[in-house]
Scaffold this motif. Structure first.
Motif, PDB file in Angstrom:
ATOM      1  N   VAL A  12       0.850  -1.190   0.000  1.00  0.00           N
ATOM      2  CA  VAL A  12       0.000   0.000   0.000  1.00  0.00           C
ATOM      3  C   VAL A  12       0.884   1.237   0.000  1.00  0.00           C
ATOM      4  N   GLN A  13       0.389   2.308  -0.566  1.00  0.00           N
ATOM      5  CA  GLN A  13       1.137   3.562  -0.556  1.00  0.00           C
ATOM      6  C   GLN A  13       1.005   4.244   0.793  1.00  0.00           C
ATOM      7  N   ALA A  14       1.991   5.062   1.105  1.00  0.00           N
ATOM      8  CA  ALA A  14       1.929   5.843   2.338  1.00  0.00           C
ATOM      9  C   ALA A  14       0.638   6.660   2.371  1.00  0.00           C
ATOM     10  N   GLY A  15       0.014   6.690   3.540  1.00  0.00           N
ATOM     11  CA  GLY A  15      -1.261   7.372   3.696  1.00  0.00           C
ATOM     12  C   GLY A  15      -2.466   6.476   3.478  1.00  0.00           C
ATOM     13  N   GLY A  16      -2.221   5.282   2.961  1.00  0.00           N
ATOM     14  CA  GLY A  16      -3.309   4.365   2.690  1.00  0.00           C
ATOM     15  C   GLY A  16      -3.713   3.549   3.907  1.00  0.00           C
ATOM     16  N   SER A  17      -4.616   2.606   3.676  1.00  0.00           N
ATOM     17  CA  SER A  17      -5.167   1.784   4.753  1.00  0.00           C
ATOM     18  C   SER A  17      -5.140   0.308   4.375  1.00  0.00           C
ATOM     19  N   LYS A  87       2.469   4.474   7.198  1.00  0.00           N
ATOM     20  CA  LYS A  87       3.755   5.098   6.940  1.00  0.00           C
ATOM     21  C   LYS A  87       4.748   4.024   6.503  1.00  0.00           C
ATOM     22  N   PRO A  88       5.786   4.404   5.800  1.00  0.00           N
ATOM     23  CA  PRO A  88       6.800   3.405   5.410  1.00  0.00           C
ATOM     24  C   PRO A  88       7.367   2.650   6.609  1.00  0.00           C
ATOM     25  N   GLU A  89       7.467   3.312   7.745  1.00  0.00           N
ATOM     26  CA  GLU A  89       8.016   2.640   8.925  1.00  0.00           C
ATOM     27  C   GLU A  89       7.062   1.612   9.518  1.00  0.00           C
ATOM     28  N   ASP A  90       5.848   1.516   8.998  1.00  0.00           N
ATOM     29  CA  ASP A  90       4.932   0.455   9.412  1.00  0.00           C
ATOM     30  C   ASP A  90       5.211  -0.856   8.666  1.00  0.00           C
ATOM     31  N   THR A  91       6.099  -0.810   7.699  1.00  0.00           N
ATOM     32  CA  THR A  91       6.435  -2.009   6.946  1.00  0.00           C
ATOM     33  C   THR A  91       7.022  -3.077   7.860  1.00  0.00           C
ATOM     34  N   THR A 104       1.512  -6.965  26.964  1.00  0.00           N
ATOM     35  CA  THR A 104       2.102  -6.349  25.778  1.00  0.00           C
ATOM     36  C   THR A 104       3.453  -6.941  25.419  1.00  0.00           C
ATOM     37  N   THR A 105       3.856  -7.993  26.118  1.00  0.00           N
ATOM     38  CA  THR A 105       5.162  -8.599  25.871  1.00  0.00           C
ATOM     39  C   THR A 105       4.997  -9.959  25.203  1.00  0.00           C
ATOM     40  N   ALA A 106       5.758 -10.150  24.139  1.00  0.00           N
ATOM     41  CA  ALA A 106       5.603 -11.335  23.299  1.00  0.00           C
ATOM     42  C   ALA A 106       5.772 -12.669  24.026  1.00  0.00           C
ATOM     43  N   PRO A 107       6.731 -12.818  24.929  1.00  0.00           N
ATOM     44  CA  PRO A 107       6.933 -14.134  25.561  1.00  0.00           C
ATOM     45  C   PRO A 107       5.725 -14.636  26.339  1.00  0.00           C
ATOM     46  N   GLN A 108       4.818 -13.744  26.702  1.00  0.00           N
ATOM     47  CA  GLN A 108       3.658 -14.144  27.487  1.00  0.00           C
ATOM     48  C   GLN A 108       2.478 -14.584  26.635  1.00  0.00           C
ATOM     49  N   TYR A 109       2.651 -14.618  25.343  1.00  0.00           N
ATOM     50  CA  TYR A 109       1.604 -15.099  24.458  1.00  0.00           C
ATOM     51  C   TYR A 109       1.814 -16.577  24.186  1.00  0.00           C
ATOM     52  N   ASP A 110       0.701 -17.303  24.177  1.00  0.00           N
ATOM     53  CA  ASP A 110       0.766 -18.753  24.084  1.00  0.00           C
ATOM     54  C   ASP A 110       0.708 -19.279  22.655  1.00  0.00           C
ATOM     55  N   TYR A 111      -0.034 -18.600  21.809  1.00  0.00           N
ATOM     56  CA  TYR A 111      -0.256 -19.082  20.445  1.00  0.00           C
ATOM     57  C   TYR A 111       0.003 -17.961  19.462  1.00  0.00           C
ATOM     58  N   TRP A 112       0.578 -18.331  18.323  1.00  0.00           N
ATOM     59  CA  TRP A 112       0.959 -17.348  17.310  1.00  0.00           C
ATOM     60  C   TRP A 112       0.510 -17.800  15.926  1.00  0.00           C
ATOM     61  N   GLY A 113       0.175 -16.812  15.097  1.00  0.00           N
ATOM     62  CA  GLY A 113      -0.054 -17.080  13.689  1.00  0.00           C
ATOM     63  C   GLY A 113       1.254 -17.071  12.925  1.00  0.00           C
ATOM     64  N   GLN A 114       1.149 -17.284  11.632  1.00  0.00           N
ATOM     65  CA  GLN A 114       2.353 -17.396  10.801  1.00  0.00           C
ATOM     66  C   GLN A 114       2.822 -16.045  10.276  1.00  0.00           C
ATOM     67  N   GLY A 115       1.988 -15.029  10.402  1.00  0.00           N
ATOM     68  CA  GLY A 115       2.365 -13.683   9.984  1.00  0.00           C
ATOM     69  C   GLY A 115       1.878 -13.334   8.589  1.00  0.00           C
ATOM     70  N   THR A 116       1.709 -12.038   8.354  1.00  0.00           N
ATOM     71  CA  THR A 116       1.336 -11.531   7.040  1.00  0.00           C
ATOM     72  C   THR A 116       2.158 -10.270   6.771  1.00  0.00           C
ATOM     73  N   GLN A 117       2.660 -10.161   5.554  1.00  0.00           N
ATOM     74  CA  GLN A 117       3.550  -9.051   5.210  1.00  0.00           C
ATOM     75  C   GLN A 117       2.757  -7.803   4.880  1.00  0.00           C
ATOM     76  N   VAL A 118       3.168  -6.703   5.469  1.00  0.00           N
ATOM     77  CA  VAL A 118       2.631  -5.381   5.131  1.00  0.00           C
ATOM     78  C   VAL A 118       3.787  -4.527   4.643  1.00  0.00           C
ATOM     79  N   THR A 119       3.649  -3.979   3.451  1.00  0.00           N
ATOM     80  CA  THR A 119       4.678  -3.132   2.882  1.00  0.00           C
ATOM     81  C   THR A 119       4.058  -1.796   2.509  1.00  0.00           C
ATOM     82  N   VAL A 120       4.631  -0.731   3.040  1.00  0.00           N
ATOM     83  CA  VAL A 120       4.127   0.617   2.771  1.00  0.00           C
ATOM     84  C   VAL A 120       5.180   1.351   1.960  1.00  0.00           C
ATOM     85  N   SER A 121       4.818   1.752   0.768  1.00  0.00           N
ATOM     86  CA  SER A 121       5.756   2.444  -0.102  1.00  0.00           C
ATOM     87  C   SER A 121       5.631   3.958   0.082  1.00  0.00           C
ATOM     88  N   SER A 122       6.747   4.637  -0.103  1.00  0.00           N
ATOM     89  CA  SER A 122       6.748   6.096   0.087  1.00  0.00           C
ATOM     90  C   SER A 122       6.411   6.821  -1.210  1.00  0.00           C
TER      91      SER A 122
END
Length: 122
Positions: A12-17, A87-91, A104-122
């Protein structure tokens, strides 16, 4: 066991959703708070947001406050991360994770997904 699958990432471009989804299966979803984390290349995984089991409480990292919202539909076993004014830094790769209590700390979470890539272009 709780299985989590993220979707909705993309370019997505910067400023997008974008709206990310985290679909859960397995144990009773409403028993878990769900957090979102992100990891940029060369950086540690960082907290983004968390929503309580009922959806009544949410917390955000300062870097996304006012731009991101998090919601859940327990009937659909799904949590959403709405990301606006990107923003690009959200990539990063965005992960959802489940835990019994709001943290709010990762080690205290029990289950995780595999992740999804978000790329913000400037």
């Amino acid at each position: 066991q709780v299985q989590l699958v993220e979707s909705g990432g993309g370019l997505v471009q910067a400023g997008g959703s974008l709206r990310l989804s985290c679909a859960a299966s397995g144990r009773t979803f409403s028993n878990y708070a769900v957090g979102w984390f992100r990891q940029a290349p060369g950086k540690e995984r960082a907290f983004v947001a968390v929503i309580s089991r009922s959806g009544g409480s949410t917390y955000f990292a300062d870097s996304v406050k006012g731009r991101f919202t998090v919601s859940r539909d327990n009937a659909k076993n799904t949590v959403y991360l709405q990301m606006n004014s990107l923003k690009p830094e959200d990539t990063a790769v965005y992960y959802c994770a489940a835990t019994r209590v709001i943290v709010t700390t990762a080690p205290q979470y029990d289950y995780w997904g595999q992740g999804t890539q978000v790329t913000v272009s400037s």
